[in-house]
Design an enzyme around this catalytic site. Structure first.
Site, PDB file in Angstrom:
ATOM      1  N   ASP A   3       0.840  23.578 -31.843  1.00 44.97           N
ATOM      2  CA  ASP A   3       1.566  23.954 -33.051  1.00 44.97           C
ATOM      3  C   ASP A   3       3.038  23.582 -32.977  1.00 44.97           C
ATOM      4  OD1 ASP A   3       1.748  25.373 -35.622  1.00 44.97           O
ATOM      5  OD2 ASP A   3       2.923  26.835 -34.490  1.00 44.97           O
TER       6      ASP A   3
ATOM      7  N   MET B 116       4.111  30.144 -40.277  1.00 49.89           N
ATOM      8  CA  MET B 116       4.855  29.434 -41.315  1.00 49.89           C
ATOM      9  C   MET B 116       5.397  28.087 -40.848  1.00 49.89           C
ATOM     10  SD  MET B 116       4.705  31.321 -43.993  1.00 49.89           S
ATOM     11  CE  MET B 116       5.893  30.431 -44.980  1.00 49.89           C
ATOM     12  N   ARG B 117       5.179  27.757 -39.567  1.00 47.58           N
ATOM     13  CA  ARG B 117       5.747  26.499 -39.071  1.00 47.58           C
ATOM     14  C   ARG B 117       5.171  25.298 -39.814  1.00 47.58           C
ATOM     15  NH1 ARG B 117       5.327  27.200 -33.820  1.00 47.58           N
ATOM     16  NH2 ARG B 117       7.502  27.744 -33.475  1.00 47.58           N
ATOM     17  N   ALA B 118       3.879  25.350 -40.164  1.00 47.08           N
ATOM     18  CA  ALA B 118       3.257  24.225 -40.850  1.00 47.08           C
ATOM     19  C   ALA B 118       3.921  23.970 -42.199  1.00 47.08           C
ATOM     20  CB  ALA B 118       1.765  24.491 -41.031  1.00 47.08           C
TER      21      ALA B 118
END
Length: 697
Positions: free
Chosen positions: A193, A274-276
Site C-alpha cells: 500500500d 484513504m491513501r488510494a
C-alpha cells in the site's frame, strides 16, 4: 561513466514507462512497484529513467544535496549561505538487498558523540538519493525493518538517525522504484500500500516484438555510445516534455466531479484507508500535466485507477492483483460529470518515442537492437544481462496440472483457511529476520552486551559507561566529559524473531481421500501456508502417494507457488510414508548446506498409516527408521494428525514420537480451538529426550 540504455529505446512496456514518467513529473505520486518475471528488463527501464531527469542545482560541498534556492535549515552540513550553487546530474542510487541499516540511513560516530559531544555523521543512501531516484531491486527480499525505514522516509520526506539519544535529521525526498519477481515471495499488504503505483510486466509473446528486443540489445552491446547517439533526439524531446509537465503541474485543477469519481472508485473496489484516494488524485493530476492539460478528465481517473488500485485490492497472498475493468467503467460512468475540454495535446499513453513502426532509430537494420524500445505493441522487453539476478533459492517452475492416474482421484478443492496456532522451533537461532522463532537479531529487546566484532551498530550505553568508568583517573580525566576509548564500547545483543524453513510433507494416499478428508487437509495446509507468509518463512512441499514421494515445490519464499501446487494435488494409491520422510530429509540436507542459518520446521500431514513404497521390508518399521533420521539431526517437527472417525488408531502420535516432535489434530491446529493445545514443538523435544532415555535403559 558507462553508457546507459536509452529510455526511449525500450520496446513496449507502455504501462511501466508511463508510471515512471508520471513519478518523474510528480514525485508526490509515491513511487512505482514493478512486478514481473525475471529477464523482462525491469531494471533497464528504471536505470534509463535517471538520464531523463533534469539537472539538480545543489549547494556546493553539501553532502545532502540542498537546493541553493531554499536550503534545508536543519541540514547537518548547514547552515548554508545564500549563493548560486552548482548543478549536477540527477542521481540514481541502488539499495542492495543485503544492505545494513547504517548503510541505508547513515551512521553516527558514537565514540566522538560520547567523548566530545560531536555529531560526526556519515550519510547513507537516503541522503545520496535526495532529489533523485532510489532504486531497490528485489525489494521483496529486503528485510522488513529496512523496508519500513525506506517507506517512512519516502512518505515523510526526511530521515532520522538516532543512536542512544543522539539524533540527526536530514531531508530525503526521492522517487522510489522497487522491482520484484513474485515467484520469490510477496510483500506484506501494508507495504504494498505504501507504493503509489504498481505495474505488471511480462515478456512479449509476439515473435516480431521479441526479434526487435534482441536486435536493439545486440546493437547496444556492440557500440553503446553510437546506439545512445541514435536515440539522443528522442531522449532530449522526452526530457523537455518532463520539464514542461513539471512546470504545468501546479496549474492543473481537480474538479469536484473528478474527486467524486475518485472517491466512488476507491469505495466500489473496497480499498482500505484513504491513501488510494490521495494517490489516484495525484496520479490523475500528473496525467493531465503530462498530456499538456490543466483539467483532469474521466480518462485520467480511469488510467490512475489501473495504476494505483490493483495492488491495494490484494486481500491475501493467494489473491492475484488485478482490477475488474468493466466494474471500473460502470463506476466512472455512474459518477460521470462534465469533463473539461481537453487541449489538443498528445494522449497520456506514454512517451512518443519514435519506435520502429514510426521510422525512428530502431527501424529494422543494424541500428535497431536492444532489450527495450518504444512505439511497438505493449509488453515487449528483453532480458538485459544486468536484470537477471542470481537467485538465492531454487527457481519455481510453472505449476503443471497433475492428472489423476489409475487408482487416483482428481484434485479436490481446499476448505476455507483459518488462523492457526503458532508452531515454533525451540532454542535461539540466528537466521533471517522473521516472526516465527526466537533468535538473535539486530532488532528486538536488549538482552545483554558484548564487544563489537566489527563496526558498532547498536550501542549498549550502560555497559559502555561501566567499562570506561574504572579507567577515568588513569586516563587523566579532568573535566565533566567521560574519556571513552574504542575498547570500552559495547555492542547490545538483542533478541527478536526469525523466519524458518517450513517444509510440508503431505500424505496424498487413498486413505486421505476418505469422507472428503483431503479437502479439510488442504484447508489446514493452506492455513499454515498463510501463517508462513505472515511470519516471513520459506516454504517447501513434499508429497507422497502410490509407491514414491516427490518434491512438489523446492524451498522458496513464494507461498503462492506452494498454494498452487497444493490445489492441483490428486489423491489415491498406497501410503509410502518412509519415502516421504526420506525425501524430506534429502531436501533439508541440501537446504542446510545452502542456508545454514535458517532453521527448519518439518510439518508432516498424515493419518500415520504406512502401507507401501518401493523399499522392501515392513512399511511401518521403515517409516519409524526414516523418522529417527530427522530426530537424530534435531529437526523440529510437528505431525498434523488427519485421522478421523470414532475409532482412532493413534498412528500419527507414534510417528511424532519417533520424530521427537509433537502431534496435533486438525481441530487442535485452529487458533480458536478450545482443545487446550499450547503444545508447540518444544513439547515434542521433551518427548524425544524421554524416548532416548527409554532406549538407553
Amino acid at each position: 561513466m558507462s553508457t546507459r540504455y536509452p529510455f526511449t529505446a525500450v520496446v513496449g512496456m507502455d504501462d511501466l514507462r508511463l508510471a515512471l514518467l508520471l513519478n518523474a513529473v510528480s514525485p508526490a505520486v509515491g513511487g512505482v512497484l514493478v512486478r514481473g518475471e525475471k529477464g523482462t528488463a525491469k531494471s533497464t527501464a528504471v536505470r534509463a529513467l535517471a538520464e531523463l531527469l533534469p539537472a539538480v542545482p545543489v549547494v556546493a560541498g553539501c553532502r545532502f544535496s540542498c537546493d541553493p534556492a531554499s536550503p534545508d535549515p536543519g541540514c547537518p552540513d548547514g547552515p548554508h549561505e545564500a549563493g548560486p550553487g552548482a548543478e549536477r546530474p540527477a542521481r540514481m542510487v541502488e539499495l542492495p538487498v543485503g544492505a545494513s541499516e547504517d548503510r541505508l540511513v547513515g551512521s553516527l560516530d558514537i565514540e566522538k558523540a560520547l567523548a566530545e559531544g560531536v555529531k560526526a555523521f556519515e550519510p547513507g543512501l537516503l541522503a545520496d538519493a535526495h532529489r533523485g531516484i532510489l532504486y531497490v531491486d528485489e525489494v521483496n527480499l529486503l528485510h522488513d525493518h529496512l523496508i519500513d525505514l525506506l517507506l517512512d522516509a519516502a512518505a515523510m520526506g526526511f530521515s532520522n538517525v538516532e543512536r542512544e539519544g543522539v539524533s540527526v535529521r536530514h531531508a530525503a525526498r526521492f522517487l522510489l522504484v522497487g522491482t520484484m519477481n513474485p515467484e520469490e515471495g510477496e510483500l506484506r499488504p501494508q507495504l504494498l500500500d505504501r507504493f503509489g503505483l504498481t505495474v505488471e510486466v511480462a515478456a512479449s509473446r509476439d515473435p516480431e516484438q521479441r526479434v526487435e528486443v534482441v536486435r536493439r540489445r545486440l546493437a547496444f552491446e556492440d557500440d553503446p555510445a553510437a546506439f545512445a547517439a541514435r536515440w539522443a533526439d528522442e531522449e532530449a524531446a522526452l526530457r523537455g516534455r518532463i520539464v514542461a509537465a513539471r512546470a504545468l503541474l501546479p496549474q492543473v485543477t481537480l474538479g469536484d466531479a473528478v474527486l467524486l469519481q475518485i472517491a466512488a472508485t476507491c469505495a466500489a473496489f473496497e480499498v482500505d484507508g484513504m491513501r488510494a484516494d490521495i494517490v489516484m488524485a495525484r496520479t490523475a493530476t500528473a496525467l493531465a500535466a503530462w498530456a499538456g492539460r490543466t483539467g483532469v478528465t474521466s480518462e485520467d481517473v480511469r488510467q490512475a485507477a489501473l495504476l494505483a488500485l490493483p495492488h491495494r485490492r490484494r486481500r491475501s497472498p493467494f489473491d492475484a492483483p488485478g482490477l475488474d475493468e468493466d466494474k471500473l467503467d460502470e463506476t466512472l460512468e455512474q459518477f460521470k460529470g462534465e469533463d473539461p475540454d481537453p487541449d489538443p495535446e498528445p494522449e497520456p499513453d506514454g512517451p512518443d518515442d519514435g519506435g520502429p513502426d514510426d521510422g525512428g532509430p530502431g527501424d529494422g537494420g543494424p541500428g535497431g537492437g536492444g532489450p527495450d524500445g518504444g512505439g511497438i505493441p505493449p509488453q515487449g522487453d528483453g532480458p538485459a544481462p544486468e536484470d537477471v539476478p542470481a537467485p538465492e533459492e531454487a527457481p519455481v517452475p510453472e505449476p503443471a496440472p497433475q492428472r489423476a492416474g489409475a487408482g487416483e482421484r482428481a484434485a479436490v478443492k481446499a476448505a476455507e483457511p483459518f488462523r492457526t496456532k503458532v508452531l515454533s522451533v525451540p532454542g535461539l537461532g540466528e537466521g533471517a529476520a522473521g516472526r516465527r522463532s526466537r533468535a538473535r537479531t539486530e532488532h528486538g529487546r536488549t538482552t545483554g552486551s558484548t564487544r563489537p566484532r566489527g563496526a558498532l551498530t547498536k550501542l549498549h550505553l550502560a555497559a559502555t559507561v561501566q567499562a570506561a568508568a574504572p579507567h577515568q583517573k588513569a586516563r587523566g580525566r579532568t573535566g565533566r566529559g567521560l574519556v571513552v576509548r574504542r575498547d570500552d564500547l559495547r555492542q547490545a545483543t538483542r533478541e527478536g524473531r526469525e523466519g524458518n524453513l517450513v517444509l510440508f510433507a503431505v500424505d496424498a494416499s487413498g486413505s486421505m481421500a476418505a469422507r472428503q478428508r483431503m479437502s479439510a487437509v488442504k484447508g489446514a495446509v493452506l492455513s499454515l501456508l498463510l501463517d508462513a507468509y505472515q511470519r516471513r518463512d520459506k516454504v517447501g512441499l513434499v508429497t507422497f502417494r502410490g509407491r514414491d514421494a516427490e518434491v512438489a515445490l523446492p524451498p522458496t519464499s513464494s507461498v503462492d507457488a506452494a498454494a498452487a501446487r497444493l490445489e492441483q494435488l490428486p489423491t489415491g494409491g498406497r501410503t509410502p510414508l518412509s519415502a516421504g520422510l526420506l525425501k524430506a530429509h534429502d531436501v533439508l540436507r541440501v537446504e542446510r548446506l545452502r542456508d545454514p542459518s535458517r532453521r527448519p520446521l518439518l510439518v508432516v500431514v498424515t493419518d500415520g498409516r504406512a502401507t507401501g513404497g518401493r523399499a522392501a521390508g515392513d512399511p511401518v518399521a521403515l517409516a519409524a527408521r526414516a523418522a529417527r533420521l530427522h530426530a537424530a539431526e534435531g529437526t523440529a517437527s510437528v505431525v498434523v494428525d488427519c485421522e478421523t472417525g470414532p475409532v482412532r488408531l493413534g498412528l500419527a502420535g507414534r510417528l511424532a514420537f519417533e520424530l521427537g516432535g509433537t502431534a496435533v489434530t486438525l481441530d487442535e491446529l485452529r487458533a480458536d480451538s478450545i482443545a487446550g493445545l499450547v503444545r508447540d514443538v518444544q513439547a515434542g523435544q521433551a518427548g524425544h529426550a524421554a524416548q532416548a532415555t527409554r532406549r538407553a535403559a
